[in-house]
Each structure stands twice: as C-alpha cells, then as structure tokens.
Design a protein around this motif. Structure first.
Motif, PDB file in Angstrom:
ATOM      1  N   TRP A  28     -18.251  79.577 101.682  1.00 36.64           N
ATOM      2  CA  TRP A  28     -18.733  80.523 102.700  1.00 36.64           C
ATOM      3  C   TRP A  28     -20.035  80.030 103.313  1.00 36.64           C
ATOM      4  O   TRP A  28     -20.293  80.253 104.497  1.00 36.64           O
ATOM      5  N   THR A  81     -20.071  77.996 111.739  1.00 37.33           N
ATOM      6  CA  THR A  81     -19.872  78.970 112.812  1.00 37.33           C
ATOM      7  C   THR A  81     -21.120  79.070 113.681  1.00 37.33           C
ATOM      8  O   THR A  81     -21.032  79.102 114.913  1.00 37.33           O
ATOM      9  N   GLN A  84     -13.155  78.013 109.274  1.00 42.88           N
ATOM     10  CA  GLN A  84     -14.153  77.043 108.796  1.00 42.88           C
ATOM     11  C   GLN A  84     -14.181  77.022 107.270  1.00 42.88           C
ATOM     12  O   GLN A  84     -14.301  75.957 106.648  1.00 42.88           O
ATOM     13  N   TYR A  85     -14.074  78.210 106.676  1.00 42.55           N
ATOM     14  CA  TYR A  85     -13.986  78.317 105.216  1.00 42.55           C
ATOM     15  C   TYR A  85     -12.809  77.488 104.714  1.00 42.55           C
ATOM     16  O   TYR A  85     -12.931  76.707 103.768  1.00 42.55           O
ATOM     17  N   LEU A 140     -14.433  82.185 111.296  1.00 46.37           N
ATOM     18  CA  LEU A 140     -15.161  82.000 110.038  1.00 46.37           C
ATOM     19  C   LEU A 140     -14.186  81.622 108.924  1.00 46.37           C
ATOM     20  O   LEU A 140     -14.432  80.676 108.163  1.00 46.37           O
ATOM     21  N   ALA A 148     -19.013  77.710 105.880  1.00 49.09           N
ATOM     22  CA  ALA A 148     -18.347  78.405 106.990  1.00 49.09           C
ATOM     23  C   ALA A 148     -19.374  79.049 107.913  1.00 49.09           C
ATOM     24  O   ALA A 148     -19.270  78.962 109.144  1.00 49.09           O
ATOM     25  N   LEU A 149     -20.388  79.684 107.304  1.00 51.69           N
ATOM     26  CA  LEU A 149     -21.415  80.361 108.091  1.00 51.69           C
ATOM     27  C   LEU A 149     -22.201  79.351 108.925  1.00 51.69           C
ATOM     28  O   LEU A 149     -22.414  79.524 110.122  1.00 51.69           O
ATOM     29  N   ALA A 202     -14.116  86.198 115.817  1.00 49.66           N
ATOM     30  CA  ALA A 202     -15.226  85.667 115.013  1.00 49.66           C
ATOM     31  C   ALA A 202     -14.827  85.577 113.547  1.00 49.66           C
ATOM     32  O   ALA A 202     -15.082  84.572 112.881  1.00 49.66           O
ATOM     33  N   LEU A 203     -14.169  86.614 113.054  1.00 49.77           N
ATOM     34  CA  LEU A 203     -13.788  86.624 111.634  1.00 49.77           C
ATOM     35  C   LEU A 203     -12.785  85.511 111.338  1.00 49.77           C
ATOM     36  O   LEU A 203     -12.924  84.785 110.354  1.00 49.77           O
TER      37      LEU A 203
END
Lengths: 421, 376
Positions: free
Chosen positions: A146, A153, A118-119, A115, A149-150, A111-112
């Motif tokens: 961010w 996600t 995507q960032y 993220l 990215a959030l 998951a990290l």
C-alpha cells in the motif's frame, strides 16, 4: 567444458541465448490458443514466455530460472476476481443513488481502482522476483504494497498535472523504492539513477512534441475573440453559428488549419521519437541498478533500438499484405451471406463471426510481431548492453526470502493494468 | 558427435551444484546408480543422493539440464552441461524428458480443459444469465427499482428530448391538451386495475415522430405521439400500452440491467484482455442481449394480449397496430433487432385474442381528444 573456452569479458557480462525462431513459434501457438480459449490460455502463455526469457538470460556464466507455474497465476486471478466482485457491486449500487454519493462515485471509483492497480503491480513484482532463481537462491521483495501504491498514485497525479515533466523524477523515486526493497538472497538492491539526468535527456524530446501544441494554443488566444465565439456557439442553428463565427473571427479558419498541421507535426514527432525515448529510459534505468557492490552500466545504442522498430514496421506491412490477400475469400463470403434480399439470422451470425475472426487474427498477429521484433529485441539489447563490475559480490550470498502469492498478478490482470510479460 | 544409443550409457560425469543456502558454485562428480544419482565434491565427499523418481527437470536454456529434488524447500540445483551425460540421466529418470513429450501431453490437457471452460462460459451466458436475472428481478425491492428507473429515465430523456422546436417534450399539460390527458388516464386506469402491479404506473405522451412506446424500470411508460397519430382507434393505443405494462410486470428493465451487469462480469473480467478480445466481448454482449430482449418482447406480447382480453378490449388491436408499425421498423441486421419477426408476433397475438364482443376503451369524443393530446 563450456566454461573452458569462455573468455573473461563474456563471463563478466550478460548474454541472451534464446533463438528468435523458438520465440516466434511459442507466441504464434500461444496466439492461436488464446483465440480458441477466449483468453483463458493466457496464464500458460505468460509462464512459457517468462520461462523462455529467464532461462536464456545468462548472467556471468549462469542462467536465470523461472519457477512460477500457470496454476499459481490462475488461482491468483480467481482470488483477485473474488475480491473485486464486492468492490464492483458497491460501485454499481452507489451509481444508482442519485445524491452526492452517486455524483462522486465515478471519480472516487476511478481513484480507488487506480490505487488497487498500483498495489497489484507491486505485489506482482514481488511474485515475479520470488519465482526468479539464480545460482540456487531466489530474489525477493520487501516493503509495503500500500505504501508503494500510495506513492505511485501521488506521483502519477503530479505527472499528469505537469504534462509529463515530473515523469523522470517519478521513475527515479519509484525505482528507488522498488530496488531498496529488492534482494538477491541477502544481498540488498539499490537504485542509483538520478531523476535530473533523465529529465535533461528527455527534455528536448518533450519540447519537440509539445512545442507545436503550445504554439497552436498561443495562436488561438491571439486570434480568436472568445466572447464572440461563445456567443456563436449558443446559437440554435448551425448556419447561424457558422456565420457569426466567421464574421466575428476572420482569422479563425487559417488558425484551425494551422492548428491541425501543428497537431500532425506533434504526433509525427512523438512517433518518430518514441524509440529514442525508450532507449534513453532503458539505458538510464539499467545503469542505475546495484546489488551490494555489484554495479551495472548499460551501453545501449539508440540505433539498435531504431533497428528493432524498423523491423517491426516492415513486418507489419508484410503481414497486412498477406492478411489482405487471405481475407479476400472471407470478405466475399460475408458479401454473399448478407448481400441477398432474404438474409437469415444464421447467415448474419456467420458473417459477423467471420469479420470478428479476421479482426482477431489481425490484432493477435500484430501483437505477436510486436512482442518478437520490439519487446524481445529490447530485452536482448538491454541485457547484452550491460557491463557488470564488482561481480565478486555475487559470491557467498546467503539464501533469504519466501515465495509470494500471485494475487498481485491476478489484480493487474482483472483490472487490465499492465499485462503479463 | 551424437552419442551412440546402443553403447552402454555413461555412469559418471561432471556437474555444477548449488546447495540452495549460498550462491557458491561447486564443481562436482555425478555418479548414476541403479536407484538414483549421487553427487560428490572434489574431495570425494558425498553432497547429495537423489532417487530418480524424485528428480524434477527445471527451467533452463537448451544446452543445460537443470535438476532439483521434488518438494525440497531449499532450492538445491544440479546442472549437467555434457549432452551425452544429460541423455543418460534422461533415460533413467521418469520425470526428466528432454524431448518435450511430457510438456506436450500437459499442454494438450490444458487446452482440453480450457475449451471445456470456454464452452461452459458460453452456456452460462446464453442460459444462465437470463435465468438468474429473471429470478433476481422480482426480489429487487421496489425502492431500488425506482432509483434505477430514475437513472435510466435521465438517460432516455437526454436522448429523446431533442428540442421539439420550442414545444414541451411532454404532451398533455397545455390548455387544449388536458382532455387528451384525461382520455389517456382512462385507458391506463382500466388496464392498471386489471394488471395488479407491484408499483403504480406513470404514463406520459411525449413528442416523438416514431410510432413507438417505452417502459422503464419503476413503472414509467412513454407513449410517443407518433404512435397515437398512426392509431385508428383507442384500442390500438391501449394494446401497445398493455404490451408495455407487460414489460413493467415482468420487470424487463431491471432484468436488462442485471443481464448487462452479468455479461460484463462474465466476458469483461473472467475472460481476460488478450489483444483483440475487446471486440469479441462487445460483439458477444450485443448479440446475446438482443436475443434476450427478443424473448422479453414475445412475453410482453402475450401479456398484453391477455390483459386486453381480461379488460374486454380488442386484443386483435395490438396485432393490427404491430402490422402497421412493423413495416416502419428501421432496417438493420436481424440478429441485432430487439423485436422478433413481426409476422410471427402478429400470429401469436391473434391466437390469444378471441372474436367475442368487446367494450371500446374510449368513446368517439374521448378518442378525438386523445388524438389532440399534443396539439399544443
């Protein structure tokens, strides 16, 4: 001189001036150098490709300019690696921990990294936009890396859980976010595409691909006695297991055959419909782009996209034939190196290197063919299908925005999400 | 059509100018002076005055010469569309080169550096990574090595424990097996006492038909029952265990994990994912790792032979055992085999071993008990 003869419609549209031959040469040379340098050349190749695509794209009589450099990409990549080393080291250490932390570190890490990926994608877009110059002004992008990215996600999670049904709405939402923060000078962008419209156009394709799978699942539930099956699977020996399965589920074998056929149908639909899907998405996306009062509409023809894929398939077959003929001596060499009774380690290394070489040539060749026949065609078809209205919005735009670093490009490279294009 | 190169070149021509502050397009006259080019608008006002040595040729389609001024924060642009006039500027400005010779030179230097960098990476992979792992492994705290060992242990047991037709995976716990367990402990005690390891050994005989033994990080040693079946005396078993203690002493398990991480980092991350690169990375990793472990095996042989000598065991027994199981090693590509050539290993061990009197590890009764450690 060039402008004197140009008629009004050409001035109002987008033209692509690049010669396919030049692009072939650029990519083939790039592939060879990637091989020799084990991939280090990719920063230079990516820059060359962008310079070719940008410079040859002519919007209303003036071409785009790409002024990024390979060294920017290289340094962005090195910084990204420096940032990711502690992250990876942290994962390595937590997986050693046998407790709860070790248990969840896998999914958590995924998951990290997703993220961060995507960032990186949003930051990479920022870099590309600020290196894109038109009429002496650069594009730029604002908005939170961010924040994007959030959002991305969460949307991807929803799309996975809905087996793709949420994807049109994801695209619309994320494109709205990107374009809202995209500027040409001080001229703000906007995305006017509607998710529902794409959903309705994509739904028939989704149904064609998914229906065979759903029917198969239904048939399984109808025919198979689950209790008997789980009982059978717990048996130690294979023969016992098969016997119990057959006894308890007389319909199982036909259902398995049926399921395999249906799976094949689903894959075939997916392959055949893929160009159509790409055409629909590309057309929908381009028709939604706005810059101030400037509006775009795309008249992309689906059969042209199919034409590009047909050329791709044809060239791949030709390439496979040529490669097979050229690889014969190499395979013969491998046979003599490893076939004898006294095989030396050096001979084995040579044979392995030859096989790897053939493999790499094949992979890079396919990639070059794909990039020329499909990706370049999509770029060209997409650009030339555009009709612009409200062009006067492009006059009197004021300069704004500062160049951004290539860290985002480096992150996406190091994390293997989305390659340079 | 082509300009005559002998004729005096043009000194004035049309251009398109963008001031970098607005998107407005200016049609301009460009005049070439001996030191630079001057840009004037339609009414004869001077807009720009750029020396030739500050000109940059920028990304543009083939029919356009796009110029900018070096180190200019504003994106001022001058475009020349007239080919003879562009050629005239090309001749005057050093950095403007429409033939592509400058680009070719730069590209060749890039290729040279990239090849140097690739070579350095390969050197780091073949020499640097094992050297770093060797220095790093001794400073890894025992607690962490144990944790690592636990993780590896779970994997190894998952692979090796294949049911055994209902019998336990580990031998030595059944009523008829405890005497064998005691005999094994006696061998271990004698070797471990002389080895002076940083961590206590845990040794287990497991039901596996292959004549083999394994050492994991953290001091866990597995002796396969197939090895005991094939051995003719206790010293042969002890020799193999001494070899495995060598792996524990050298912390080879930890080193292998560090080497794997280092190679993954070098190849997986620094070298990018160009198409087809994945297979190259996997192949390079596999070949390099098996070459590392060949060296680790030779070192463990030397250690084992020395340890047998120090404990007054028969160091030749390790060589004898190797000769027996050497023939049983699975066929496969030599570069991928972990173990160096058996003949060379046997010769190296026999060079260390001496022919003096030895003290057997077990007496006849104890040896018989060890033989029955997996009797069930």
């Amino acid at each position: 001189m060039t402008n004197l003869g140009a008629d009004e419609t050409a001035m109002a549209g987008v033209r692509f001036l690049g010669a396919r031959k030049t692009y072939w040469r650029l990519l083939t040379r790039g592939a060879l150098l990637l091989m020799v340098t084990l991939g280090i050349y990719r920063f230079w190749l990516a820059t060359d490709v962008r310079r070719f695509l940008w410079a040859n794209t002519d919007v209303a009589g003036e071409s785009l300019e790409y002024n990024g450099t390979p060294l920017e990409l290289l340094s962005g990549f090195l910084v990204a690696v420096a940032i990711l080393i502690p992250v990876y080291a942290g994962f390595f250490l937590t997986t050693l921990d046998m407790g709860l932390v070790g248990e969840i570190s896998g999914p958590l890490g995924f998951a990290l990294l997703f993220l961060i990926g995507q960032y990186g994608l949003y930051r990479a877009r920022r870099y590309r936009l600020t290196r894109t110059i038109y009429r002496g002004l650069r594009f730029h992008q604002e908005g939170s890396n961010w924040g994007f990215a959030l959002r991305a996600t969460l949307w991807w999670t929803l799309t996975v859980f809905t087996i793709g049904l949420a994807y049109p709405f994801q695209l619309a939402s994320l494109e709205r976010y990107k374009l809202r923060y995209t500027f040409y000078g001080d001229l703000p962008g906007r995305f006017a595409g509607v998710g529902w419209r794409l959903f309705l156009r994509g739904l028939p394709m989704w149904l064609l691909v998914m229906a065979p799978l759903l029917i198969t699942v239904g048939a399984f539930i109808e025919v198979v006695d689950m209790e008997a099956l789980s009982d059978a699977l717990s048996q130690a020996s294979d023969e016992e297991m098969m016997a119990i399965i057959e006894a308890g589920n007389p319909g199982l074998i036909p259902v398995l055959v049926f399921g395999t056929l249906m799976l094949g149908a689903s894959v075939a639909f997916a392959v055949l419909l893929y160009p159509a899907y790409q055409a629909v998405v590309l057309r929908w996306w381009m028709s939604g782009l706005r810059f101030g009062a400037l509006e775009m509409a795309s008249a992309l023809r689906m059969r042209h996209v199919y034409g590009a894929y047909f050329r791709f398939v044809g060239l791949v077959l030709l390439f496979a034939l040529v490669l097979a003929i050229l690889a014969l001596p190499a395979l013969y060499a491998v046979g003599t190196l490893t076939g004898g009774t006294e095989t030396t380690a050096a001979g084995e290394i040579a044979a392995t290197a030859i096989l790897l070489g053939v493999y790499v040539v094949a992979a890079l060749g396919l990639s070059v063919i794909y990039r020329v026949t499909v990706l370049l065609s999509l770029w060209q078809l997409g650009m030339e299908s555009l009709q612009l209205s409200g062009l006067s919005a492009l006059d009197g735009v004021q300069a704004q925005g500062r160049p951004a670093s290539a860290l985002g490009e480096g992150l996406t490279d190091a994390l293997h999400v989305g390659s340079y294009s | 059509m082509m300009p005559n190169h002998e004729a005096p070149t043009m000194t004035e021509g049309p251009g398109v100018y963008f001031d970098g502050r607005t998107s407005t397009r200016h049609d301009v006259r460009v005049t070439l002076t001996p030191s630079g080019l001057q840009v004037d608008d339609g009414e004869g006002r001077r807009i720009a005055d750029w020396p030739y040595d500050q000109l940059d040729e920028l990304n543009a389609p083939a029919h356009v010469l796009r110029l900018g001024r070096r180190n200019n924060p504003a994106l001022e642009r001058l475009e020349i569309l007239d080919p003879p006039f562009a050629h005239a500027i090309d001749l005057l400005a050093q950095n403007v080169d429409r033939t592509g010779a400058i680009q070719r030179r730069q590209r060749i230097s890039v290729i040279r550096w990239a090849v140097v960098a690739t070579t350095m990476l390969l050197v780091v992979a073949t020499i640097g990574v094992p050297a770093i792992a060797e220095r790093l492994a001794p400073v890894v705290p025992v607690a962490i090595e144990r944790k690592l060992g636990d993780a590896v242990n779970m994997q190894v047991r998952g692979q090796l424990d294949t049911g055994n037709a209902g019998a336990a995976f580990e031998c030595g716990s059944g009523a008829s097996e405890t005497a064998g367990r005691a005999a094994l402990d006696k061998i271990i005690r004698r070797l471990e006492g002389a080895a002076a390891l940083r961590m206590p050994l845990t040794s287990t005989v497991v039901r596996r038909p292959e004549p083999n033994a394994l050492a994991l990080p953290g001091g866990q040693i597995y002796v396969f029952s197939g090895l005991i079946d094939k051995a003719e005396n206790a010293d042969e078993v002890a020799g193999v265990i001494a070899h495995e203690i060598g792996h524990v002493a050298h912390r080879d398990g930890t080193q292998a994990v560090l080497q794997g991480a280092g190679l993954s980092f070098l190849f997986g991350m620094l070298l990018g994912d160009f198409v087809g690169g994945g297979a190259v990375v996997i192949a390079a990793k596999t070949v390099l790792q098996s070459s590392y472990s060949r060296e680790a095996e030779s070192a463990a042989d030397r250690y084992g032979a020395e340890l047998m000598k120090r404990t007054h065991g028969n160091a030749h027994a390790l060589a004898t055992m190797l000769a027996k199981i050497g023939g049983a090693t699975e066929p496969g590509m030599k570069i991928l085999l972990d173990h160096p050539e058996t003949k060379a290993r046997i010769a190296a061990i026999n060079r260390i071993a001496t022919d003096g009197p030895t003290v057997p590890f077990l007496n006849a009764a104890e040896w018989a008990a060890l033989k029955r450690i997996c009797a069930g």
